[in-house]
Design a protein around this motif. Structure first.
Motif, PDB file in Angstrom:
ATOM      1  N   CYS A 175     -13.429  11.308  14.868  1.00 13.84           N
ATOM      2  CA  CYS A 175     -14.164  10.093  15.195  1.00 13.84           C
ATOM      3  C   CYS A 175     -13.468   9.361  16.324  1.00 13.84           C
ATOM      4  CB  CYS A 175     -14.288   9.171  13.969  1.00 13.84           C
ATOM      5  SG  CYS A 175     -12.701   8.540  13.375  1.00 13.84           S
ATOM      6  N   CYS A 176     -14.184   8.425  16.891  1.00 19.23           N
ATOM      7  CA  CYS A 176     -13.636   7.496  17.879  1.00 19.23           C
ATOM      8  C   CYS A 176     -14.030   6.101  17.408  1.00 19.23           C
ATOM      9  CB  CYS A 176     -14.166   7.786  19.278  1.00 19.23           C
ATOM     10  SG  CYS A 176     -13.573   6.612  20.523  1.00 19.23           S
ATOM     11  N   ILE A 177     -13.038   5.336  16.989  1.00 20.51           N
ATOM     12  CA  ILE A 177     -13.306   4.023  16.403  1.00 20.51           C
ATOM     13  C   ILE A 177     -13.428   2.992  17.523  1.00 20.51           C
ATOM     14  CG2 ILE A 177     -12.407   2.248  14.854  1.00 20.51           C
ATOM     15  CD1 ILE A 177     -10.962   4.475  13.340  1.00 20.51           C
ATOM     16  N   ASP A 178     -14.589   2.382  17.606  1.00 19.94           N
ATOM     17  CA  ASP A 178     -14.852   1.381  18.632  1.00 19.94           C
ATOM     18  C   ASP A 178     -14.603   0.003  18.028  1.00 19.94           C
ATOM     19  OD1 ASP A 178     -15.632  -0.110  20.754  1.00 19.94           O
ATOM     20  OD2 ASP A 178     -17.772   0.388  20.614  1.00 19.94           O
ATOM     21  N   ARG A 179     -13.421  -0.560  18.310  1.00 17.86           N
ATOM     22  CA  ARG A 179     -13.060  -1.840  17.695  1.00 17.86           C
ATOM     23  C   ARG A 179     -13.790  -3.023  18.323  1.00 17.86           C
ATOM     24  NH1 ARG A 179      -6.600  -0.886  17.710  1.00 17.86           N
ATOM     25  NH2 ARG A 179      -7.169   0.335  19.551  1.00 17.86           N
ATOM     26  N   ILE A 180     -14.317  -2.836  19.529  1.00 19.69           N
ATOM     27  CA  ILE A 180     -15.071  -3.932  20.152  1.00 19.69           C
ATOM     28  C   ILE A 180     -16.325  -4.244  19.351  1.00 19.69           C
ATOM     29  CG2 ILE A 180     -16.361  -4.603  22.231  1.00 19.69           C
ATOM     30  CD1 ILE A 180     -14.373  -3.119  23.897  1.00 19.69           C
ATOM     31  N   ALA A 181     -16.879  -3.221  18.712  1.00 14.16           N
ATOM     32  CA  ALA A 181     -18.108  -3.416  17.931  1.00 14.16           C
ATOM     33  C   ALA A 181     -17.856  -4.090  16.587  1.00 14.16           C
ATOM     34  CB  ALA A 181     -18.793  -2.067  17.717  1.00 14.16           C
ATOM     35  N   TRP A 182     -16.591  -4.246  16.205  1.00 17.35           N
ATOM     36  CA  TRP A 182     -16.296  -4.888  14.929  1.00 17.35           C
ATOM     37  C   TRP A 182     -16.607  -6.384  14.996  1.00 17.35           C
ATOM     38  CZ3 TRP A 182     -10.766  -2.782  13.406  1.00 17.35           C
ATOM     39  CH2 TRP A 182     -10.869  -1.407  13.147  1.00 17.35           C
TER      40      TRP A 182
ATOM     41  N   ASN B 266     -18.727   3.360  11.721  1.00 11.59           N
ATOM     42  CA  ASN B 266     -17.701   2.601  12.439  1.00 11.59           C
ATOM     43  C   ASN B 266     -17.480   1.215  11.829  1.00 11.59           C
ATOM     44  OD1 ASN B 266     -15.785   2.429  14.665  1.00 11.59           O
ATOM     45  ND2 ASN B 266     -17.182   0.917  15.570  1.00 11.59           N
ATOM     46  N   THR B 267     -17.847   1.024  10.571  1.00 11.61           N
ATOM     47  CA  THR B 267     -17.752  -0.285   9.939  1.00 11.61           C
ATOM     48  C   THR B 267     -16.405  -0.454   9.248  1.00 11.61           C
ATOM     49  OG1 THR B 267     -20.126  -0.222   9.522  1.00 11.61           O
ATOM     50  CG2 THR B 267     -18.837  -1.842   8.285  1.00 11.61           C
ATOM     51  N   PRO B 268     -15.677  -1.532   9.545  1.00 11.32           N
ATOM     52  CA  PRO B 268     -14.388  -1.755   8.887  1.00 11.32           C
ATOM     53  C   PRO B 268     -14.568  -2.473   7.547  1.00 11.32           C
ATOM     54  CG  PRO B 268     -14.710  -3.429  10.535  1.00 11.32           C
ATOM     55  CD  PRO B 268     -15.924  -2.532  10.603  1.00 11.32           C
ATOM     56  N   GLU B 269     -13.673  -2.195   6.629  1.00  5.80           N
ATOM     57  CA  GLU B 269     -13.653  -2.869   5.325  1.00  5.80           C
ATOM     58  C   GLU B 269     -12.201  -3.208   4.995  1.00  5.80           C
ATOM     59  OE1 GLU B 269     -14.602  -2.052   0.583  1.00  5.80           O
ATOM     60  OE2 GLU B 269     -14.894  -0.469   2.081  1.00  5.80           O
ATOM     61  N   ILE B 270     -11.919  -4.477   4.841  1.00  5.52           N
ATOM     62  CA  ILE B 270     -10.556  -4.904   4.515  1.00  5.52           C
ATOM     63  C   ILE B 270     -10.316  -4.675   3.032  1.00  5.52           C
ATOM     64  CG2 ILE B 270      -8.949  -6.835   4.454  1.00  5.52           C
ATOM     65  CD1 ILE B 270     -10.421  -8.001   6.857  1.00  5.52           C
ATOM     66  N   LEU B 271      -9.302  -3.864   2.718  1.00  2.94           N
ATOM     67  CA  LEU B 271      -8.999  -3.517   1.332  1.00  2.94           C
ATOM     68  C   LEU B 271      -7.864  -4.349   0.757  1.00  2.94           C
ATOM     69  CD1 LEU B 271      -9.149   0.393   1.592  1.00  2.94           C
ATOM     70  CD2 LEU B 271     -10.983  -1.176   0.927  1.00  2.94           C
ATOM     71  N   PHE B 272      -6.889  -4.709   1.594  1.00  4.54           N
ATOM     72  CA  PHE B 272      -5.715  -5.412   1.061  1.00  4.54           C
ATOM     73  C   PHE B 272      -5.048  -6.236   2.154  1.00  4.54           C
ATOM     74  CE2 PHE B 272      -1.075  -5.524   0.586  1.00  4.54           C
ATOM     75  CZ  PHE B 272      -0.967  -6.185  -0.637  1.00  4.54           C
ATOM     76  N   THR B 273      -4.685  -7.457   1.806  1.00  3.82           N
ATOM     77  CA  THR B 273      -3.795  -8.292   2.621  1.00  3.82           C
ATOM     78  C   THR B 273      -2.742  -8.870   1.691  1.00  3.82           C
ATOM     79  OG1 THR B 273      -5.151 -10.285   2.323  1.00  3.82           O
ATOM     80  CG2 THR B 273      -5.628  -8.904   4.248  1.00  3.82           C
TER      81      THR B 273
END
Length: 716
Positions: free
Chosen positions: A290-297, A342-349
């Motif tokens: 894959c190529c993760i496009d962080r601008i789209a986040w 390409n959708t991010p999901e925050i699992l832990f902070t």
């Protein structure tokens, strides 16, 4: 007994035991620590749960690929000296203390290799093989002197030069043929580690990029993005090329979905992040995952997840069947990215947990870990002394002088490895000094660790006199301690070793009692006790002494450091008092000294014949009395020395006993300008050296030395 209890007991006795195979399957699904406790149930269970078959079965059953567990080693705002664990949907839990590293921050540098993880301690603090499930830790052989550094002081005020191996990288692998883990070190110069079957190719590895273990090979990412491989069975090297079209933008090598994974893309930016998998190992064919496009986040996720370090941790399938890659960041955050959308999901902070907020770092403070019951391996000493031949040579060499043993360490690798172990060094300092005449040396230059044997010093005819030096004349388990102006030092005179002790305040006037050296026999470590009026961060603070300390060197006897009390600053006492510091408990106490008064003359404290002694001067009579403590607060006068007929060289006010000769019982007396043996039987005094009459209150410093190989703060 109640009827119901009796009935239950009878039913339990009649119950049919579970088949062994079923019991294995049940226990194999427990966490490693629970299995460890279950081994205490009975000898049968202990044997069953310790067998190689059960260890392998547990490794397969107790680890679920759909629910990875993470090891977290950050230093958060709520840091409490622990390493933590976390898994999706759960809470952060304390896993194990992180006190096995002397300095620096811990950074797990490998994924689990058959249950074990390699941990690096930053600031050259060493490397450790760790089993997070059981808490077992094994330091690598060079952890006390990482990167093979040779500390040599170029000048007294100059910087310390550090010639060490610049190109070095560690890897933790597993050999399926021998069923053993291996730590493989790739570096640019031969070292005392066992060489591999094949010499490593010329490569430029990086310590910050440790090896990745997969399919029986360790993979080292070089600076030119070439990958050097090492077969852990045949111990031979190979190579792989990076993916086609690779851009040199913070490349990362890891393992993902049982494949070698190559990623690149600046982590602290919005640039695309490329992820490749090596699908065909033999052909070296990389497929782009894959190529993760962080601008789209979304803006919130993009700013929260921006970090100095980003690396994949694993791949899993979500509840709806979507493939996701789990990433970790340098600020101990964990997120997942859907490969297709390409959708991010925050699992832990870490914020809001027992860790607290974490600063961002270039080093990843977390990794995946597995439940594992196996050991971390044998220590270097255990491997070395497993040989009967080595044990035999150790029993011979431990009686020899330190210089002779040091020269013999060059005979072969086996002897050198044996001589460098703590086990041999601690044994040598005891046996090499049994029934030996005390060795006396003279401090020539405390700044550079220059000492001379007493005879050589006398023959040289040029005395080395100091007005701003205090050195404890009596050794403590192979080491001496002293002060020179504003700085203190620990030394091993027979080896020419001298290590300066840093201080935050260089303007402190010379105070003879400010530093003492003891030895804790329970942990086989020396203990420095420094008395300061300002707090220093690198020293562990304890409650201060209950009495003010006199301006004279302390002494060490049987687990305690002793100082004389300064009578002009403390409470009024009819007899002298002593402050004792217990090196095992870190506690002070006050003892009553012998019936001597400071008004009559100088009082000093020392150790003679293994006992605590106090030398009391009577300046009006020019007499020196030596009292020996037989029990707590019980003192007997051992020696009464009249010095009138030995004037003007020997005044009781400036005369200090150094030792009692074990052969003839004569007492060596030191005035700082004269050195002589006093015979308590014949009442005579033989001067063996005198320095004349110097200026500015200068004096020479003889010290008693143990035969010792100890260099506790690093090679000099």
């Amino acid at each position: 007994m109640e009827p119901s209890e009796a009935t239950t007991a009878e039913e339990n006795q009649d119950a049919t035991p579970l088949p062994k195979e079923m019991l294995n399957e049940i226990l194999a699904r427990l966490p490693a620590k629970s299995v460890g406790r279950s081994r205490c149930v009975s000898p049968e269970w202990a044997a069953l749960l310790s067998s190689a078959h059960f260890v392998d079965l547990h490794a397969r059953r107790a680890n679920r690929s759909d629910c990875p567990r993470l090891l977290l080693a950050p230093v958060g705002s709520l840091y409490d000296d622990y390493i933590y664990s976390w898994q999706p949907g759960g809470q952060v839990e304390k896993l194990m203390p992180d006190d096995f590293a002397a300095k620096g921050l811990l950074a797990p540098v490998t994924k689990p290799c058959h249950g074990l993880v390699l941990i690096r301690c930053t600031d050259y603090g060493g490397y450790f093989v760790c089993n997070p499930s059981t808490g077992a830790v094994l330091p690598l052989p060079d952890s006390e002197n990482p990167l093979k550094m040779i500390w040599r002081r170029s000048s007294f005020h100059g910087e310390v030069e550090l010639p060490y191996f610049h190109e070095v990288s560690y890897g933790l692998g597993y050999c399926s043929m021998t069923k053993q883990h291996k730590v493989v070190l790739v570096l640019d110069t031969p070292a005392y580690w066992r060489p591999a079957a094949q010499e490593s190719p010329l490569c430029y590895v990086n310590e910050e990029k440790p090896a990745v273990f997969l399919n029986g090979h360790l993979h080292y990412l070089c600076r030119d993005a070439e990958i050097i491989t090492f077969n852990t069975s045949s111990e031979t090297f190979g190579s792989l090329l990076p993916p086609t079209g690779f851009e040199n933008a913070s490349p990362v090598l890891t393992e993902l979905d049982s494949c070698l994974c190559f990623c690149y893309g600046e982590p602290d930016s919005d640039d695309p992040y490329h992820v490749f998998l090596l699908k065909d190992y033999m052909e070296g064919r990389w497929d782009k995952l894959c190529c993760i496009d962080r601008i789209a986040w979304p803006e919130t996720e993009r700013m929260l997840l921006r970090s100095l370090c980003i690396s994949p941790l694993g791949m899993y399938h979500s509840g709806d069947g979507q493939r996701k890659i789990m990433f970790g960041t340098g600020s101990c955050k964990v997120f997942a990215v859907d490969i297709d959308s390409n959708t991010p999901e925050i699992l832990f902070t870490p914020d809001g947990t027992i860790i607290g907020s974490c600063e961002d770092d270039y080093t990843l403070p977390l990794c995946v870990f597995e439940e594992y019951l196996g050991p971390v391996g044998r220590t270097l000493e255990e491997m070395i002394f497993s040989s009967l031949t080595t044990k035999a040579w150790s029993d011979i060499l431990k009686w020899m002088s330190a210089r002779s043993v040091s020269e013999l360490s060059l005979v072969c690798r086996e002897w050198r490895a044996m001589i460098m172990t703590d086990r041999f060094i601690q044994s040598h300092v005891i046996h090499a000094n049994l029934n030996k005449n005390p060795r006396i040396m003279i401090v020539v230059d405390a700044r550079f660790g220059h000492y001379m044997n007493m005879k050589d010093f006398f023959d040289a005819g040029a005395p080395a006199l100091y007005a701003n030096l205090v050195c404890n004349a009596q050794p403590c388990h192979g080491l001496n301690v002293g002060s020179c102006g504003p700085w203190d030092f620990v030394c091993n005179p027979v080896m020419g070793y001298c290590q300066h002790i840093e201080s935050v305040d260089d303007d402190v006037p010379l105070f003879a009692g400010r530093i003492g050296l003891g030895y804790d026999s329970e942990i086989n470590k020396h203990v420095l006790c420094k008395l300061r009026y300002v707090k220093e961060q690198q020293w562990r603070s304890v409650d201060p002494p209950p009495r003010p300390i006199a301006d004279m060197p302390p002494t060490y006897v049987s687990g305690k450091i002793y100082w004389m009390v300064e009578p002009n600053l403390g409470p009024i006492s009819l007899r002298c008092e002593i402050v004792a510091f217990n090196v095992a408990t870190d506690e002070f106490e006050v003892l009553q000294g012998p019936p001597c008064s400071h008004d009559n003359g100088r009082i000093s404290i020392l150790q003679l014949q293994g006992a605590l002694c106090v030398a009391c001067s009577d300046k009006s009579m020019n007499v020196l009395d030596i009292w020996m403590m037989k029990d707590i607060d019980t003192w007997l006068m051992e020696y009464h020395i009249e010095l009138n007929e030995f004037l003007p060289e020997y005044l009781s006010e400036n005369t200090t006993p150094l030792l009692v000769d074990p052969k003839d019982g004569r007492i060596l007396l030191n005035t700082g300008l004269s050195l002589g043996y006093y015979d308590p039987k014949m009442l005579g005094l033989e001067t063996i050296y005198t320095a004349g009459m110097p200026e500015h209150d200068a004096r020479f410093w003889p010290i008693i030395c143990d035969e010792s190989l100890l260099c506790p703060l690093g090679p000099s």
